[in-house]
Motif scaffolding. Structure first.
Motif, PDB file in Angstrom:
ATOM      1  N   ASP A  40      -3.652   9.606   8.495  1.00  0.00           N
ATOM      2  CA  ASP A  40      -3.574  10.812   7.670  1.00  0.00           C
ATOM      3  C   ASP A  40      -4.561  11.861   8.167  1.00  0.00           C
TER       4      ASP A  40
ATOM      5  N   LYS B 154       0.829  -1.203   0.000  1.00  0.00           N
ATOM      6  CA  LYS B 154       0.000   0.000   0.000  1.00  0.00           C
ATOM      7  C   LYS B 154       0.864   1.254   0.000  1.00  0.00           C
TER       8      LYS B 154
ATOM      9  N   THR C 247      -9.959   9.299   5.064  1.00  0.00           N
ATOM     10  CA  THR C 247     -10.113   7.881   4.734  1.00  0.00           C
ATOM     11  C   THR C 247      -9.135   7.039   5.534  1.00  0.00           C
ATOM     12  N   ASN C 248      -7.898   7.510   5.597  1.00  0.00           N
ATOM     13  CA  ASN C 248      -6.895   6.862   6.433  1.00  0.00           C
ATOM     14  C   ASN C 248      -6.847   7.593   7.772  1.00  0.00           C
ATOM     15  N   GLU C 249      -7.028   6.869   8.868  1.00  0.00           N
ATOM     16  CA  GLU C 249      -7.119   7.505  10.175  1.00  0.00           C
ATOM     17  C   GLU C 249      -5.858   8.284  10.526  1.00  0.00           C
TER      18      GLU C 249
ATOM     19  N   MET D 172     -14.576  10.914   3.538  1.00  0.00           N
ATOM     20  CA  MET D 172     -13.893   9.677   3.209  1.00  0.00           C
ATOM     21  C   MET D 172     -14.074   9.384   1.731  1.00  0.00           C
TER      22      MET D 172
ATOM     23  N   SER E  80     -10.167   8.863  16.947  1.00  0.00           N
ATOM     24  CA  SER E  80      -9.187   9.794  16.386  1.00  0.00           C
ATOM     25  C   SER E  80      -9.133  11.070  17.218  1.00  0.00           C
TER      26      SER E  80
END
Length: 872
Positions: A398, A330, A394-396, A455, A475
């Motif tokens: 980030d 990824k 979308t990516n926690e 997201m 988060s």
């Protein structure tokens, strides 16, 4: 070849240290002994050779390889490999990789041609055990090569793979036929023929070089290897719609192996589609191949000394991910996309909603400027504000980094930090500022109002769609769990213009970056003149002294001076360091004006009122709550019981410490807060005891009349309605008094007041500049407000008068002064022991001009006491 018989050959082989076996003459190549297993570890003897190879016996001869024959290994190239040029290819690679000399010694040491046209080479391995029999290279059999048995197997199991061996070894636990075996020993009826060297010239090759030789032989293997997700990521993924390419797929087409393997391997030979690779530093030996599989260009690594898994096919993307991202596909795809690889997927952006009616759900996401046209039916949905930052969560990880970056860029308005974390400032129902420490839900709600988070989701066609989503609670918890935040520090709240530490005036509402103070005016801030004239100073003095404070029944000038000091202290609080004393507003009777003086502070600055707690534990909790949550600069303990004696170690600590530390209710951590408030207490006939006498400034009222609340005829009439209409005028007047003093050079009058000396010196100078008399002139009267001090002062004076300066025993003091000895709570005279303890606790302390001195009588072993008088 020097020997022509099997017995002669056995003698030569035994002399070379080899273990010899007889072979059956039936074409099976099987040993002609009942069991050959013992000969794997024990070498056969010449006597056995005489019996096995006696004249007239027909048989073949073989050598057992491995440790029993002195670590000899055989490399066998099948006739198929020789005919198809595999031996020539291996020889060429050996030469190109720096193994030419080693390979030449092997080929000329002892070489035998087999009946099928293959070649056998022997090597004595030095430095490591000989591995067991190993197939080094194979290829799939062609259809015209299938035997009837193989065709039957394929008919029964169509997925079976029929392979032909190209190169294999005979090693530990294995054996191989050798010359002069002939005739029916081999199925073909053809003999084994020596074509070079012999048993006495077997080359010795060290284990490392021998492993490199085996690696080169493995490289010509043509049997397809199964791919794995770790080495060929995405190889079986369906294609993207409309011809789109993933970053890894695009990289597979455009990148070269030279670019990927640079610094790890270097190309040493290319033959057809196949490229052989050695170490980048030039160390001998071939270590990998590419292009060998005609169906797919894959990397095969044969050494165990690299990052790659040996003999497993790697795609270009798989190799890149391993070398540059530790196998994280990824991350590798993201890195390639940042380099321009991969087609941009179709993406449906987050579209702002249409402007709608003026409707609010408490979210700043609504457009407050929109008004519906006539006849338009309002719709209720959210409106995305264009100037709000947008953030992909979308990516926690980030998403968290993005929120922290917005903090650092100053794009999260009205958010501040204290030592305990992020906070915001808001007004309560009474219009007073409140500092609210953020929890997970608060931060999530704040971000919902100030950041458009979304997201990216992919549908079945690979189309990316941005969908509005709030940051996850976990988060938010991660953000709040940090030890620091890139937010402006909130060092306090002020409710009126104040003097900064550099002497300038803070007048603009909101956050002041220079001081970390947040100005939330209690009343509208009046426009101030650029300079203070004598007329404006006189007008300010008239409003404050001749109108607002004119009709209060002060006991003495000091009481008015002390109250004016309390009124001015919030404006000067950021200008000086150190604590401030408590202002105790007390009166002889109810209705004297105590509450009015407290309300006057409230109209100007706001007052956080709290009842006097029952005990020190509750007092501490109350203090912490006021400092941690409220923003009013004045905190008042209102309506203490009549005659209450203010004696508390918690109060003593509060009034002398610049910082207040405590555990906040509902939390496990300890917080430290600035003790920057003005503390006020009100009540009738209040008194102090212990050390608190020197920590308070008294504001005393005495109307000297019955029913003082019925008084009338005041200069400005009813003060409360006047304040509601003119509080901003009063604040402007107070600010003008301070500005005039600053413009005059801020003259000081040195005043010694213990912990409050800096404040007292400044305040004495300011009140002196304003020609207000009486500041700190009530020391003798303050003595009367301290029960303990007054009682002990009188006691010591009577002691000195009646007993003189000689030391006496405690019992004599009680018997000589029964009417003057301090009493117990129930009014009884203390015992000798109790009074002795009280005297020890007060030893050396002055009460007025007298102090206690202890004298130890060494003869009677008892303490004697006397009273000294200060020489001054």
């Amino acid at each position: 070849m020097t020997s022509t018989t099997l017995r002669d050959a056995a003698r030569d082989l035994h002399a070379a240290g080899l273990c010899v076996l007889p072979i059956k003459a039936d074409g099976s190549k099987a040993p002609a002994v009942s069991s050959w297993t013992p000969y794997k570890t024990t070498r056969s003897t010449p006597e056995e050779h005489d019996r096995w190879f006696a004249p007239g016996r027909t048989a073949g001869i073989a050598v057992v390889y491995g440790s029993v024959s002195g670590d000899v290994e055989m490399i066998e190239f099948e006739g198929l490999a020789v005919r198809e040029g595999v031996l020539d290819e291996v020889t060429a690679v050996m030469d190109a990789s720096g193994l030419g000399e080693v390979w030449a010694s092997i080929r000329t040491g002892w070489a035998t041609e087999s009946p099928s046209g293959g070649v056998h080479y022997r090597v004595r391995v030095k430095g490591a055990p000989v591995p067991p029999n190993t197939k080094l290279a194979q290829r799939l059999a062609r259809e015209d090569e299938y035997t009837p048995e193989e065709r039957q197997r394929l008919a029964e199991r169509p997925t079976s793979r029929i392979a032909r061996v190209l190169i294999e070894t005979r090693g530990e636990g294995g054996y191989g036929l050798t010359e002069p075996s002939d005739g029916t020993v081999h199925a073909s009826g053809q003999p084994y023929v020596r074509i070079g060297g012999g048993p006495a010239t077997i080359p010795i090759v060290d284990a490392d070089h021998m492993e490199a030789v085996r690696d080169v032989c493995r490289m010509v293997d043509a049997l397809p290897k199964p791919e794995t997700a770790a080495t060929a990521p995405g190889a079986r993924r369906p294609p993207l719609p409309r011809g789109g390419l993933r970053p890894g797929e695009d990289f597979e087409q455009r990148a070269s192996w030279e670019e990927i393997l640079h610094g790890t391997f270097r190309p040493i030979r290319t033959s057809g589609r196949t490229t052989y690779w050695g170490w980048a530093d030039g160390t001998r030996g071939a270590k990998a191949t590419t292009g060998r599989d005609p169906a797919a260009d894959r990397l095969y690594v044969f050494t165990t000394s690299s990052e790659f898994t040996p003999e497993v096919p790697y795609t270009k993307f798989g190799a890149y991910a391993l070398l540059n991202h530790n196998g994280d596909h990824k991350a590798a795809a993201a890195g390639l996309r940042s380099q321009g690889y991969g087609s941009e997927p179709e993406r449906r952006r987050l579209a702002p909603a249409r402007p709608v009616e003026m409707w609010s759900d408490g979210s700043a996401a609504l457009d407050p400027a929109y008004e519906p046209e006539a006849g338009e039916a309002p719709e209720r949905h959210l409106q995305a504000v264009p100037d709000r930052p947008q953030l992909d969560i979308t990516n926690e990880a980030d998403g968290i980094d993005g929120i922290l970056a917005l903090m650092a860029a100053g794009r999260l308005p009205d958010l501040y930090k204290r030592s305990s974390g992020p906070c915001w400032v808001h007004l309560d129902d009474l219009g007073d500022p409140v500092v609210h420490q953020l929890a997970t839900d608060n931060l999530r709600a704040y971000l919902a109002d100030h950041v458009t988070t979304y997201m990216v989701k992919k549908d079945a066609d690979g189309v990316l769609t941005e969908e509005r989503e709030l940051l996850m609670p976990k988060s938010c918890g991660t953000i709040l769990g940090r030890k620091d935040w890139a937010l402006p520090p909130l060092r306090g709240i002020v409710t009126s213009p104040v003097v900064r530490p550099d002497g300038t005036l803070l007048t603009d509402p909101g956050y002041d970056p220079r001081t970390g103070l947040y100005l939330q005016p209690r009343v509208p801030v009046r426009r101030l003149q650029s300079t203070v004239t004598s007329e404006s100073l006189d007008r300010a003095r008239q409003i404050v002294l001749s109108q607002v404070l004119a009709d209060f029944p002060w006991v003495a000038d000091s009481d008015r001076a002390h109250y004016l000091a309390a009124l001015l202290t919030p404006i000067l609080r950021p200008y000086f360091h150190g604590p401030t004393p408590m202002f105790v507003i007390t009166a002889t009777a109810s209705g004297s004006g105590k509450s009015l003086l407290k309300d006057l502070l409230g109209h100007c600055y706001g007052v956080a009122g709290t009842p006097w707690p029952e005990n020190d534990t509750e007092l501490r909790k109350s203090i912490t709550t006021q400092l941690y949550t409220t923003g009013q600069p004045v905190v008042a303990f209102d309506n203490l019981p009549t005659g209450h004696v203010m004696k508390s170690p918690v109060l003593s600590a509060l009034l002398t410490d610049e910082q207040w530390g405590d555990r906040v209710l509902g939390a496990t951590g300890r917080v430290v807060m600035r003790n920057d408030r003005v503390w006020v207490a009100t009540g009738n006939a209040l008194r102090t005891s212990g050390d608190n006498r020197r920590r308070v400034f008294w504001v005393r009222l005495n109307p000297n009349c019955p029913d003082p609340d019925q008084r009338d005829g005041f200069t400005i009439g009813d003060l409360r309605p006047w304040l509601r209409a003119n509080a901003s005028t009063l604040v402007a007047a107070l600010v003008t008094l301070v500005r005039a003093w600053l413009a005059a050079g801020a003259p000081l009058i040195r005043t010694r007041k213990g912990d409050y000396s800096e404040w007292a010196t400044m305040m004495a100078g300011l009140l002196g500049f304003l020609d207000v008399r009486g500041f700190n002139d009530d020391q003798d009267n303050a003595l009367d407000q301290d029960d303990e001090l007054a009682e002990w002062t009188a006691f010591l004076e009577m002691w000195r008068e009646h007993l003189g300066a000689d030391p006496v025993q405690v019992g004599r003091v009680i018997s000589s002064l029964p009417d003057h000895v301090p009493r117990l709570r129930d009014g009884d005279v203390p015992s000798t022991k109790q009074l002795g303890l009280w005297l020890k606790a007060r030893e050396g302390r002055y009460f007025g001009t007298h102090k206690l001195i202890r004298v130890f009588d060494s003869h009677r072993k008892v303490n004697l006491w006397r009273v000294d008088v200060h020489a001054g």
